[in-house]
Scaffold this active site. Structure first.
Site, PDB file in Angstrom:
ATOM      1  N   ARG A  22       1.592  -0.338   1.817  1.00  0.00           N
ATOM      2  CA  ARG A  22       1.986  -1.736   1.982  1.00  0.00           C
ATOM      3  C   ARG A  22       1.174  -2.579   1.013  1.00  0.00           C
ATOM      4  O   ARG A  22       0.005  -2.306   0.753  1.00  0.00           O
ATOM      5  CB  ARG A  22       1.741  -2.209   3.422  1.00  0.00           C
ATOM      6  CG  ARG A  22       2.687  -1.603   4.451  1.00  0.00           C
ATOM      7  CD  ARG A  22       4.102  -2.134   4.275  1.00  0.00           C
ATOM      8  NE  ARG A  22       5.015  -1.686   5.320  1.00  0.00           N
ATOM      9  CZ  ARG A  22       5.751  -0.587   5.243  1.00  0.00           C
ATOM     10  NH1 ARG A  22       5.654   0.178   4.153  1.00  0.00           N
ATOM     11  NH2 ARG A  22       6.570  -0.247   6.211  1.00  0.00           N
ATOM     12  N   HIS A  42       9.535  -1.388  -4.141  1.00  0.00           N
ATOM     13  CA  HIS A  42       9.477  -0.836  -2.786  1.00  0.00           C
ATOM     14  C   HIS A  42      10.651   0.121  -2.542  1.00  0.00           C
ATOM     15  O   HIS A  42      11.490  -0.082  -1.658  1.00  0.00           O
ATOM     16  CB  HIS A  42       9.477  -1.955  -1.737  1.00  0.00           C
ATOM     17  CG  HIS A  42       8.901  -1.510  -0.418  1.00  0.00           C
ATOM     18  ND1 HIS A  42       8.300  -2.373   0.468  1.00  0.00           N
ATOM     19  CD2 HIS A  42       8.836  -0.282   0.167  1.00  0.00           C
ATOM     20  CE1 HIS A  42       7.893  -1.714   1.546  1.00  0.00           C
ATOM     21  NE2 HIS A  42       8.215  -0.435   1.384  1.00  0.00           N
TER      22      HIS A  42
END
Length: 312
Positions: free
Chosen positions: A229, A276
């Site tokens: 993350r 991502h």
């Protein structure tokens, strides 16, 4: 007698493989709900539709007993736990993304070390620019976050003849491949690592973990790879190291995310950024359907669910 309602974000390829003792509604974040949320007892969260969509129906689901995410991380769902009825469980995706994310971690590592971004930029201009690049072979690698994804990354690293793989987990333990060290040993391990791969979940303990002190302990020329993350990394501290030319980075996640146009991280030297995409691959759908079949069978039979990470 009514059957329990289950909300799914997509219709499986073989609906007949799902338990027929449950009633299914399909909702992938659309404005209108497909059924009365007050009847829903198991909610499978739409995948990559954003935090707001993920939690929107929860306050209207008083009969909810289980929330199943299709992500390994559940940081986007934890703030919504108080909205769940007492006893409701939150499950993550377990091993769903291990393979796909590990593939990307290896791809980012290889691309960054071997100068692939520079070659891709030179190609449209017809520039032939040979050079000497760093091999993954004989490098010392540190994996920070040694869960399922971390172990899958190590599985893929070893055939490349790395010199060493060190592992850091939330607590020290033994693994089939050797010891996973606790956080207290991280500073000493960083000083030896030529490639540092971040695969830890985002928690209160890991938010901002990769800060100026962490980065400062990495050797000159080392590569940071982040597939966890964005908020695990202090972006300002990383920018300082990139702009000095001391470190390189390959990032599938950023903070902020999405990374706004014009953000200095886009233009920083020595950085490779992907948007991502660790989880979204052709491996996702069949593995997600397999996970849901297993969990729904347990739910229908009244058996304990797997991959429970929190409960109300």
């Amino acid at each position: 007698m009514t059957t329990p309602d289950v909300w799914l974000p997509f219709q499986p390829a073989d609906p007949a493989a799902l338990p027929d003792s449950l009633t299914y509604a399909y909702w992938n974040g659309e404005e209108d709900y497909p059924a009365d949320p007050a009847r829903c007892e198991m909610y499978v969260v739409p995948y990559m539709k954003g935090d707001e969509v993920a939690v929107r129906p929860l306050a209207e689901m008083p009969r909810l007993r289980a929330v199943q995410t299709l992500t390994a991380g559940v940081d986007h769902m934890l703030p919504a736990l108080p909205r769940l009825p007492p006893g409701a469980q939150l499950c993550n995706a377990g091993p769903l993304h291990n393979t796909s994310t590990a593939e990307l971690a290896l791809a980012l590592t290889l691309a960054a070390l071997r100068g692939i971004p520079g070659a891709a930029l030179a190609q449209p201009e017809g520039r032939w620019e040979p050079g000497l690049h760093t091999s993954l072979a004989d490098r010392r690698v540190l994996i920070v976050g040694y869960g399922g994804i971390g172990a899958a990354i190590e599985d893929r690293l070893l055939p490349f003849e790395v010199a060493e793989v060190a592992r850091v987990a939330s607590a020290p333990r033994e693994t089939p491949r050797g010891p996973a060290h606790g956080p207290a040993e991280l500073p000493a391990l960083l000083s030896r690592a030529e490639v540092v791969i971040i695969a830890t979940p985002l928690t209160d303990a890991t938010r901002g973990l990769v800060n100026a002190g962490f980065l400062g302990r990495m050797p000159d020329g080392a590569l940071l790879v982040n597939v966890s993350r964005g908020a695990v990394v202090d972006t300002k501290a990383l920018l300082a190291e990139l702009e000095s030319g001391r470190l390189r980075a390959a990032l599938d996640v950023t903070d902020p995310e999405p990374l706004p146009p014009g953000h200095p991280l886009w233009r920083a030297p020595g950085v490779l950024i992907t948007p991502h995409v660790g989880g979204p691959s052709t491996a996702f759908r069949p593995r997600a359907e397999r996970l849901l079949r297993e969990q729904l069978a347990r739910f229908a039979a009244g058996e304990p669910l797997r991959y429970v990470v929190a409960a109300r």
